[in-house]
Design an enzyme around this catalytic site. Structure first.
Site, PDB file in Angstrom:
ATOM      1  N   LYS A 173       0.893  -1.169   0.000  1.00 48.40           N
ATOM      2  CA  LYS A 173       0.000   0.000   0.000  1.00 48.40           C
ATOM      3  C   LYS A 173       0.930   1.217   0.000  1.00 48.40           C
ATOM      4  CE  LYS A 173      -1.658   3.013   2.080  1.00 48.40           C
ATOM      5  NZ  LYS A 173      -1.402   4.440   1.731  1.00 48.40           N
ATOM      6  N   GLU A 176      -0.492   7.525  -0.832  1.00 47.19           N
ATOM      7  CA  GLU A 176      -1.431   8.071  -1.827  1.00 47.19           C
ATOM      8  C   GLU A 176      -0.887   9.341  -2.474  1.00 47.19           C
ATOM      9  OE1 GLU A 176      -1.726   7.821   1.367  1.00 47.19           O
ATOM     10  OE2 GLU A 176      -2.725   9.541   2.306  1.00 47.19           O
ATOM     11  N   CYS A 281      13.767  10.865   6.934  1.00 53.26           N
ATOM     12  CA  CYS A 281      13.646  10.541   8.363  1.00 53.26           C
ATOM     13  C   CYS A 281      15.015  10.602   9.012  1.00 53.26           C
ATOM     14  CB  CYS A 281      13.013   9.183   8.548  1.00 53.26           C
ATOM     15  SG  CYS A 281      14.081   7.863   8.019  1.00 53.26           S
TER      16      CYS A 281
HETATM   17  P1  NAD Z   1       2.173   9.409   7.168  1.00 54.71           P
HETATM   18  O1  NAD Z   1       2.230   8.830   8.538  1.00 54.71           O
HETATM   19  O2  NAD Z   1       1.259  10.568   6.936  1.00 54.71           O
HETATM   20  O3  NAD Z   1       1.723   8.278   6.107  1.00 54.71           O
HETATM   21  C1  NAD Z   1       2.366   7.040   6.030  1.00 54.71           C
HETATM   22  C2  NAD Z   1       1.372   5.993   5.540  1.00 54.71           C
HETATM   23  O4  NAD Z   1       0.298   5.880   6.478  1.00 54.71           O
HETATM   24  C3  NAD Z   1       0.735   6.333   4.203  1.00 54.71           C
HETATM   25  O5  NAD Z   1       0.676   5.167   3.425  1.00 54.71           O
HETATM   26  C4  NAD Z   1      -0.670   6.822   4.572  1.00 54.71           C
HETATM   27  O6  NAD Z   1      -1.635   6.487   3.603  1.00 54.71           O
HETATM   28  C5  NAD Z   1      -0.957   6.078   5.861  1.00 54.71           C
HETATM   29  N1  NAD Z   1      -1.770   6.871   6.805  1.00 54.71           N
HETATM   30  C6  NAD Z   1      -1.696   8.204   7.024  1.00 54.71           C
HETATM   31  N2  NAD Z   1      -2.565   8.564   7.986  1.00 54.71           N
HETATM   32  C7  NAD Z   1      -3.192   7.438   8.395  1.00 54.71           C
HETATM   33  C8  NAD Z   1      -4.203   7.157   9.372  1.00 54.71           C
HETATM   34  N3  NAD Z   1      -4.721   8.123  10.124  1.00 54.71           N
HETATM   35  N4  NAD Z   1      -4.619   5.889   9.526  1.00 54.71           N
HETATM   36  C9  NAD Z   1      -4.091   4.894   8.777  1.00 54.71           C
HETATM   37  N5  NAD Z   1      -3.140   5.105   7.832  1.00 54.71           N
HETATM   38  C10 NAD Z   1      -2.692   6.352   7.642  1.00 54.71           C
HETATM   39  O7  NAD Z   1       3.674   9.759   6.758  1.00 54.71           O
HETATM   40  P2  NAD Z   1       4.192  10.557   5.478  1.00 54.71           P
HETATM   41  O8  NAD Z   1       3.853  11.997   5.638  1.00 54.71           O
HETATM   42  O9  NAD Z   1       3.792   9.860   4.230  1.00 54.71           O
HETATM   43  O10 NAD Z   1       5.780  10.348   5.627  1.00 54.71           O
HETATM   44  C11 NAD Z   1       6.585  11.176   6.413  1.00 54.71           C
HETATM   45  C12 NAD Z   1       6.832  10.580   7.778  1.00 54.71           C
HETATM   46  O11 NAD Z   1       7.428   9.298   7.655  1.00 54.71           O
HETATM   47  C13 NAD Z   1       7.806  11.401   8.610  1.00 54.71           C
HETATM   48  O12 NAD Z   1       7.343  11.461   9.926  1.00 54.71           O
HETATM   49  C14 NAD Z   1       9.098  10.612   8.519  1.00 54.71           C
HETATM   50  O13 NAD Z   1       9.996  10.812   9.598  1.00 54.71           O
HETATM   51  C15 NAD Z   1       8.585   9.218   8.501  1.00 54.71           C
HETATM   52  N6  NAD Z   1       9.567   8.295   7.944  1.00 54.71           N
HETATM   53  C16 NAD Z   1      10.203   7.468   8.801  1.00 54.71           C
HETATM   54  C17 NAD Z   1      11.175   6.603   8.324  1.00 54.71           C
HETATM   55  C18 NAD Z   1      11.925   5.708   9.263  1.00 54.71           C
HETATM   56  O14 NAD Z   1      12.675   4.872   8.780  1.00 54.71           O
HETATM   57  N7  NAD Z   1      11.753   5.819  10.565  1.00 54.71           N
HETATM   58  C19 NAD Z   1      11.474   6.585   6.959  1.00 54.71           C
HETATM   59  C20 NAD Z   1      10.786   7.435   6.113  1.00 54.71           C
HETATM   60  C21 NAD Z   1       9.823   8.287   6.610  1.00 54.71           C
END
Ligand code: NAD
Length: 489
Positions: A173, A176, A281
């Site tokens: 998944k 989006e 990240c």
């Molecule tokens: P996000 O949490 O908004 O989204 C990540 C995924 O979760 C997406 O596929 C999204 O569709 C889904 N999602 C979002 N809100 C949701 C909800 N309420 N319920 C269920 N699913 C939901 O993150 P983002 O903005 O796409 O990515 C950036 C974040 O990811 C930053 O916080 C970054 O630090 C983190 N990140 C962490 C790592 C790591 O290795 N720790 C690596 C890359 C990114």
């Protein structure tokens, strides 16, 4: 306008869901495609296809399974340029950064090709008289990965190659916000002729995530994204009895000792803070200057920030692209504003950036905030944009204490020429990925991508040996074969 499809059971299919979201180029504001917000029914179809494929795939010898990964590696290399352009167009980073991301993804495919050996268990003869005991690893079944926007190619490849090499069937998944790279990845996967249902793609957002978390047919969830969602996914996956590994957000400090080499340290820290527009990240977000180094480093970093060329990532010489969305830009600019109200000095202020020819893009120029208070909101909030806060302390001990006080623990770095300082830092810092004279301590594919505290929920990380542990169940077989039974023949 491209309407994106799901890939289920070896075929491209239209999602049953009627809702969709536009996919927008963050530099030009051009709408490039629409992504369907798949429903529980769409997820159920993918789980059904993956479950159907599992028995035959599980019985395929690991040495045969990885032949598909060899093909994938070659295809990824052949299509690296196309993938990189797609990443830049939907995610905003520069072409070089996108190519680098594809390379890091390929490394995971390469490591997963070693699965026949990594899957081996172990045996002890004669644990009691005439009794032997063996541990074997077996695949779990259907597993899924839920990914963020900032590495649309690399992060799916932290999971997919290991999952299927171990004998599982897989559902991706993607975010989006950046679904086009995943579509290209699946076009390449289709060219490997993997058996139908071994890999599946379901586009969507929260509804698709919740359906995966609740589906009884899904055995394990890999998640990467922000901390609040990681925490939620971990709890909900556990509530339905699934194995889960959830990587969350970060607030990464770098400590600059007065003996650190100014030129290389400045370059490396600026690349870490402003590379990918700070949307990594592992982006450094707080520079802690120690002792005499304060003014030298702040001035050198400010100079590097001012010089960075900002623009559309496919244009030549551009060193930093836009952030992902107008909402993200507004949020980051709001955090800068609040930091200034709370007492920080805007040494370089990147707000209100306008890039000629790309006036509708979500640009922020590199920003340096000086004299940030450790208790202020900017010092504790993940900015996920090109903003570096500087804090000054007198000693290494004070700096390590600041690092350890953070609720996050994704990465911490130290810049020094002192081996003793490096050892003390490595020993005491509470973070999962440690860099010494490095600004982005990203583990290579055969090491776990670590993360501690609120940056990770789970036990086993992505990549390397942890991935093999995560994607397999251990079975222990204890056998008694008395010698006298064979003597009867
Ligand atoms: P996000 O949490 O908004 O989204 C990540 C995924 O979760 C997406 O596929 C999204 O569709 C889904 N999602 C979002 N809100 C949701 C909800 N309420 N319920 C269920 N699913 C939901 O993150 P983002 O903005 O796409 O990515 C950036 C974040 O990811 C930053 O916080 C970054 O630090 C983190 N990140 C962490 C790592 C790591 O290795 N720790 C690596 C890359 C990114």
């Amino acid at each position: 306008m491209r309407e994106l499809l799901n890939f289920v059971g070896g075929a491209w299919v239209r999602a049953a869901a009627t809702e969709e979201l536009p996919v927008t180029n963050p530099a030009t504001a051009e709408i490039m495609a629409h992504t369907p917000l798949s429903s529980a029914a769409d997820v159920d179809a993918a789980v059904g296809a993956a479950a159907k494929a599992f028995p035959a795939w599980r019985a395929t010898p690991p040495g045969d399974r990885i032949r598909y990964l060899f093909k994938l590696k070659v295809l990824l290399e052949e299509h690296a340029d196309e993938l990189a352009r797609t990443i830049t167009n939907e995610c905003g980073k520069t072409y070089e950064e996108s190519l680098g991301e594809v390379r890091r993804g390929i490394e995971n495919v390469e490591v997963a090709c070693g699965i026949p050996m990594m899957l081996q268990g172990y045996t002890s003869e004669d644990i009691a008289r005439g009794i032997d005991e063996t541990m074997i690893r077996q695949p779990l079944g259907v597993v899924a990965a839920i990914c963020p926007f900032n590495f649309p190619a690399m992060i799916p490849l932290w999971f997919l190659p290991y999952a299927i090499a171990c004998g599982n069937t897989f559902i991706l998944k993607p975010s989006e916000k950046v679904p086009m790279t995943a579509s290209k990845l699946f076009e390449l996967l289709a060219e490997t002729h993997l058996p139908a249902g071994v890999v599946n793609l379901v586009n969507g957002a929260k509804a698709a995530v919740d359906a995966l978390l609740d589906h009884p047919g899904v055995r394990a969830i890999s998640f990467v994204g922000s901390t609040p969602v990681a925490r939620y996914v971990y709890a909900r996956a556990a509530a339905s009895g699934k194995r889960a590994q959830c990587q969350g957000g970060a607030k990464n400090p770098v400590i600059l000792m007065p003996d650190a080499d100014v030129e290389t340290t400045t370059k490396v820290v600026a690349d870490s803070a402003f590379g990918c527009a700070g949307q990594r990240c592992l982006a450094s977000s707080i520079a802690i200057t120690v002792g005499d180094g304060r003014q030298t480093f702040v001035e050198a970093l400010a100079e590097a920030a001012r010089k960075r060329v900002v623009g559309y990532g496919l244009d030549q010489d551009v060193q930093m692209g836009p952030v992902i969305s107008p909402e993200s830009r507004a949020r980051i600019e709001g955090l800068i504003e609040k930091a200034i109200i709370e007492g920080a000095k805007p040494c370089v202020d990147g707000r209100g950036a306008r890039i000629k020819g790309y006036e509708r893009g979500n640009f922020i120029r590199p920003t340096i905030l000086q004299d940030v208070q450790p208790t202020s909101s900017i010092a504790q909030t993940e900015v996920f944009g090109p903003v570096l806060s500087t804090i000054h302390v007198r000693t290494l001990e004070e700096a390590i204490e600041l690092v350890n006080r953070s609720c996050y623990g994704n990465m911490a770095c130290l810049f020094t020429r002192s081996g003793a300082a490096a050892r003390q830092f490595r020993y005491e810092a509470l973070a999962g990925n440690i860099g010494i004279n490095l600004g982005v301590a990203a583990p290579i594919a055969y090491f776990p991508f670590s993360g501690w505290k609120d940056s990770f929920f789970g036990d086993l990380h992505g990549q390397g040996r942890d991935a093999v542990e995560f994607y397999t169940g251990k079975k222990v077989v204890i056998e008694r074969w008395p010698l006298e039974w064979s003597r009867k023949f």
